[in-house]
Design a protein around this motif. Structure first.
Motif, PDB file in Angstrom:
ATOM      1  N   VAL A  43     -25.056   7.734 -22.727  1.00  0.00           N
ATOM      2  CA  VAL A  43     -25.236   7.952 -21.289  1.00  0.00           C
ATOM      3  C   VAL A  43     -25.900   9.308 -21.058  1.00  0.00           C
ATOM      4  O   VAL A  43     -25.824  10.206 -21.898  1.00  0.00           O
ATOM      5  CB  VAL A  43     -23.903   7.894 -20.514  1.00  0.00           C
ATOM      6  CG1 VAL A  43     -23.240   6.539 -20.672  1.00  0.00           C
ATOM      7  CG2 VAL A  43     -22.968   9.025 -20.931  1.00  0.00           C
ATOM      8  N   SER A 277     -31.242  -1.212 -19.979  1.00  0.00           N
ATOM      9  CA  SER A 277     -30.426  -0.380 -19.091  1.00  0.00           C
ATOM     10  C   SER A 277     -28.950  -0.738 -19.185  1.00  0.00           C
ATOM     11  O   SER A 277     -28.091   0.032 -18.733  1.00  0.00           O
ATOM     12  CB  SER A 277     -30.916  -0.477 -17.640  1.00  0.00           C
ATOM     13  OG  SER A 277     -30.940  -1.814 -17.191  1.00  0.00           O
ATOM     14  N   GLY A 281     -26.758   4.537 -18.935  1.00  0.00           N
ATOM     15  CA  GLY A 281     -26.466   4.794 -17.536  1.00  0.00           C
ATOM     16  C   GLY A 281     -26.506   6.283 -17.269  1.00  0.00           C
ATOM     17  O   GLY A 281     -26.561   7.094 -18.201  1.00  0.00           O
ATOM     18  N   PHE A 289     -23.163   6.883 -10.111  1.00  0.00           N
ATOM     19  CA  PHE A 289     -23.578   6.309 -11.390  1.00  0.00           C
ATOM     20  C   PHE A 289     -24.754   5.381 -11.148  1.00  0.00           C
ATOM     21  O   PHE A 289     -24.683   4.466 -10.322  1.00  0.00           O
ATOM     22  CB  PHE A 289     -22.427   5.527 -12.020  1.00  0.00           C
ATOM     23  CG  PHE A 289     -22.766   4.923 -13.355  1.00  0.00           C
ATOM     24  CD1 PHE A 289     -22.650   5.667 -14.517  1.00  0.00           C
ATOM     25  CD2 PHE A 289     -23.196   3.599 -13.455  1.00  0.00           C
ATOM     26  CE1 PHE A 289     -22.956   5.105 -15.759  1.00  0.00           C
ATOM     27  CE2 PHE A 289     -23.506   3.035 -14.686  1.00  0.00           C
ATOM     28  CZ  PHE A 289     -23.392   3.786 -15.843  1.00  0.00           C
ATOM     29  N   TYR A 290     -25.854   5.619 -11.887  1.00  0.00           N
ATOM     30  CA  TYR A 290     -27.056   4.796 -11.783  1.00  0.00           C
ATOM     31  C   TYR A 290     -27.293   4.082 -13.104  1.00  0.00           C
ATOM     32  O   TYR A 290     -27.061   4.642 -14.178  1.00  0.00           O
ATOM     33  CB  TYR A 290     -28.270   5.658 -11.423  1.00  0.00           C
ATOM     34  CG  TYR A 290     -28.163   6.316 -10.064  1.00  0.00           C
ATOM     35  CD1 TYR A 290     -28.566   5.655  -8.914  1.00  0.00           C
ATOM     36  CD2 TYR A 290     -27.624   7.598  -9.931  1.00  0.00           C
ATOM     37  CE1 TYR A 290     -28.445   6.242  -7.661  1.00  0.00           C
ATOM     38  CE2 TYR A 290     -27.504   8.193  -8.682  1.00  0.00           C
ATOM     39  CZ  TYR A 290     -27.913   7.511  -7.558  1.00  0.00           C
ATOM     40  OH  TYR A 290     -27.795   8.104  -6.315  1.00  0.00           O
ATOM     41  N   LEU A 291     -27.790   2.849 -13.025  1.00  0.00           N
ATOM     42  CA  LEU A 291     -27.974   2.051 -14.235  1.00  0.00           C
ATOM     43  C   LEU A 291     -29.097   2.560 -15.113  1.00  0.00           C
ATOM     44  O   LEU A 291     -29.032   2.424 -16.337  1.00  0.00           O
ATOM     45  CB  LEU A 291     -28.273   0.586 -13.860  1.00  0.00           C
ATOM     46  CG  LEU A 291     -27.216  -0.170 -13.062  1.00  0.00           C
ATOM     47  CD1 LEU A 291     -27.587  -1.641 -12.990  1.00  0.00           C
ATOM     48  CD2 LEU A 291     -25.838  -0.003 -13.676  1.00  0.00           C
ATOM     49  N   CYS A 292     -30.134   3.139 -14.511  1.00  0.00           N
ATOM     50  CA  CYS A 292     -31.342   3.455 -15.269  1.00  0.00           C
ATOM     51  C   CYS A 292     -31.686   4.941 -15.189  1.00  0.00           C
ATOM     52  O   CYS A 292     -31.693   5.516 -14.094  1.00  0.00           O
ATOM     53  CB  CYS A 292     -32.516   2.635 -14.733  1.00  0.00           C
ATOM     54  SG  CYS A 292     -34.086   3.004 -15.536  1.00  0.00           S
ATOM     55  N   SER A 302     -27.273   1.479  -8.162  1.00  0.00           N
ATOM     56  CA  SER A 302     -26.151   2.420  -8.207  1.00  0.00           C
ATOM     57  C   SER A 302     -24.814   1.688  -8.077  1.00  0.00           C
ATOM     58  O   SER A 302     -24.683   0.748  -7.283  1.00  0.00           O
ATOM     59  CB  SER A 302     -26.282   3.444  -7.084  1.00  0.00           C
ATOM     60  OG  SER A 302     -25.125   4.260  -7.009  1.00  0.00           O
ATOM     61  N   TRP A 316     -18.634  -2.085 -14.545  1.00  0.00           N
ATOM     62  CA  TRP A 316     -19.450  -2.292 -15.750  1.00  0.00           C
ATOM     63  C   TRP A 316     -19.181  -3.691 -16.315  1.00  0.00           C
ATOM     64  O   TRP A 316     -18.054  -4.070 -16.605  1.00  0.00           O
ATOM     65  CB  TRP A 316     -19.108  -1.235 -16.794  1.00  0.00           C
ATOM     66  CG  TRP A 316     -19.986  -1.333 -18.014  1.00  0.00           C
ATOM     67  CD1 TRP A 316     -19.703  -1.979 -19.191  1.00  0.00           C
ATOM     68  CD2 TRP A 316     -21.296  -0.792 -18.158  1.00  0.00           C
ATOM     69  NE1 TRP A 316     -20.749  -1.874 -20.062  1.00  0.00           N
ATOM     70  CE2 TRP A 316     -21.750  -1.138 -19.450  1.00  0.00           C
ATOM     71  CE3 TRP A 316     -22.128  -0.034 -17.332  1.00  0.00           C
ATOM     72  CZ2 TRP A 316     -22.994  -0.767 -19.936  1.00  0.00           C
ATOM     73  CZ3 TRP A 316     -23.371   0.343 -17.799  1.00  0.00           C
ATOM     74  CH2 TRP A 316     -23.791  -0.017 -19.093  1.00  0.00           C
ATOM     75  N   HIS A 321     -22.791  -6.076 -11.477  1.00  0.00           N
ATOM     76  CA  HIS A 321     -23.658  -5.405 -12.452  1.00  0.00           C
ATOM     77  C   HIS A 321     -24.748  -6.374 -12.932  1.00  0.00           C
ATOM     78  O   HIS A 321     -25.932  -6.024 -13.001  1.00  0.00           O
ATOM     79  CB  HIS A 321     -22.797  -4.932 -13.622  1.00  0.00           C
ATOM     80  CG  HIS A 321     -23.525  -4.127 -14.642  1.00  0.00           C
ATOM     81  ND1 HIS A 321     -22.921  -3.680 -15.800  1.00  0.00           N
ATOM     82  CD2 HIS A 321     -24.812  -3.681 -14.712  1.00  0.00           C
ATOM     83  CE1 HIS A 321     -23.784  -2.999 -16.507  1.00  0.00           C
ATOM     84  NE2 HIS A 321     -24.950  -2.996 -15.888  1.00  0.00           N
TER      85      HIS A 321
END
Length: 359
Positions: A43, A277, A281, A289-292, A302, A316, A321
């Motif tokens: 991450v 992705s 994260g 929290f952003y996935l990419c 987000s 998650w 998701h």
């Protein structure tokens, strides 16, 4: 000549994702409803999106200008233990300038205590602090220093900084190199190539050699609507070739990394869906929290606030998701730092275009 690597076993080789082929298959199976999604491999954490220089190409600049923030001290210091228990293998510290966070030393110490691996992307100004250098040496695997150019005059023009900043960075690097043990952490000087930097490539490599770092790293920058003239590309290739002849040896490497670009150094997207992705994260400075890592600030990708941490653990691998992942249209992304992994999923795992059963 832009040969990717004369020595292929390096941290810049995107094919290293094949080591995690089981995790790539897990993502595909999860998206198809056949498995639960495993935790991220790695991450990114942005302790702050504040910065003490001003680079025009910064991918997080608009996000930082919109919401200049830092992660709350207690939330930042709780992340190493949470991530370790979750099963995350490593952390990349980015930003903004991560070394500006007032609790960065405590964070690094806690990461070392729980045994989670850390790498740092920094502009290097914070290396002037002996406390920060000591924490880096004791707790990180690698440090990437975005110096970009070899002369203080160009540096000040490029970064809109003080002349003293360049000298302080050089002094900090020298001290970090001298104080580390057994060449750990690995230290790499990084340069993004454009009209203000490509003519200093040879001098930049020479500076890295004199500083006794482990490597220098050149790559084109991602920047909307920026075009690289063929003369720039040819001159850059010449400087790279000459620098390798002059300075490379067993202890010092020079990498030119262009595999995420086409022949004109523009971004390439050779896959249809985003898979990678789900291996990573971003715990961003705004507390979300952003996935990419390339889509900080994009609310469509987000999970919202990451504290309390159980919010992230609940979302998650959830249906929410999964729907976010399916919604991503790679061709509309501003860039893709995970493009190699995404290509490999489609070309090697889903369609088996390499016939993996045959050696």
């Amino acid at each position: 000549m832009w040969k990717e690597w004369l020595y292929q076993y390096n941290e810049f080789n995107g094919l290293k994702i094949l080591i995690h082929s089981d995790r790539l298959r897990n993502v595909v199976n999860w998206l198809n409803g056949n498995e639960a999604l495993l935790p991220p491999i790695s991450v990114t954490i942005d302790p702050t999106n504040l910065c003490n220089i001003d680079c025009f190409w910064c991918k997080n600049r608009k996000f930082a200008e919109k919401a200049p923030r830092s992660i709350a001290d207690s939330q930042l210091l709780g992340l190493p233990d949470m991530l370790s228990k979750w099963g995350v293998l490593s952390i990349v510290l980015s930003g903004g300038e991560p070394l500006l966070h007032p609790k960065i030393v405590d964070f690094l110490e806690k990461s070392a205590e729980v045994g989670i691996r850390v790498g740092i992307k920094t502009n290097g100004i914070g290396l002037a602090s002996s406390n920060i250098r000591h924490a880096i040496i004791e707790s990180t695997d690698w440090v990437g220093i975005s110096l970009d150019v070899a002369s203080k005059q160009t540096y000040c023009k490029l970064k809109k900084s003080k002349l003293s900043d360049f000298d302080n960075i050089i002094e900090g690097i020298l001290k970090l190199v001298a104080e580390r043990n057994n060449k750990s952490p690995k230290i790499v000087l990084k340069s993004l190539l454009h009209h203000l930097t490509y003519n200093e490539m040879y001098d930049f490599a020479e500076l890295g050699k004199k500083l006794n770092v482990d490597a220098v790293h050149f790559r084109p920058m991602y920047y909307d609507k920026y075009k690289y003239h063929i003369g720039v590309r040819k001159t850059a290739a010449y400087h790279l070739r000459e620098a390798r002849k002059s300075f490379e040896d067993d202890n010092f490497k020079i990498y030119g990394v262009v595999h995420k670009f086409d022949q004109s150094w523009e971004k390439i997207i050779r896959f249809n869906k985003c898979y990678a992705s789900a291996l990573t994260g971003v715990f961003a400075a705004d507390g979300k929290f952003y996935l990419c890592p390339d889509r900080r600030g994009d609310e469509q990708l987000s999970f919202g606030k990451f504290y309390p941490y159980n919010k992230i653990l609940e979302k998650w691998g959830s249906d929410e998701h999964k729907e976010m992942m399916k919604m991503i249209q790679p061709q509309t992304c501003p860039r893709c730092s995970l493009c190699t992994a995404n290509e490999l999923v489609e070309k090697c795992i889903i369609s088996d275009e390499m016939f993996y059963r045959f050696i």
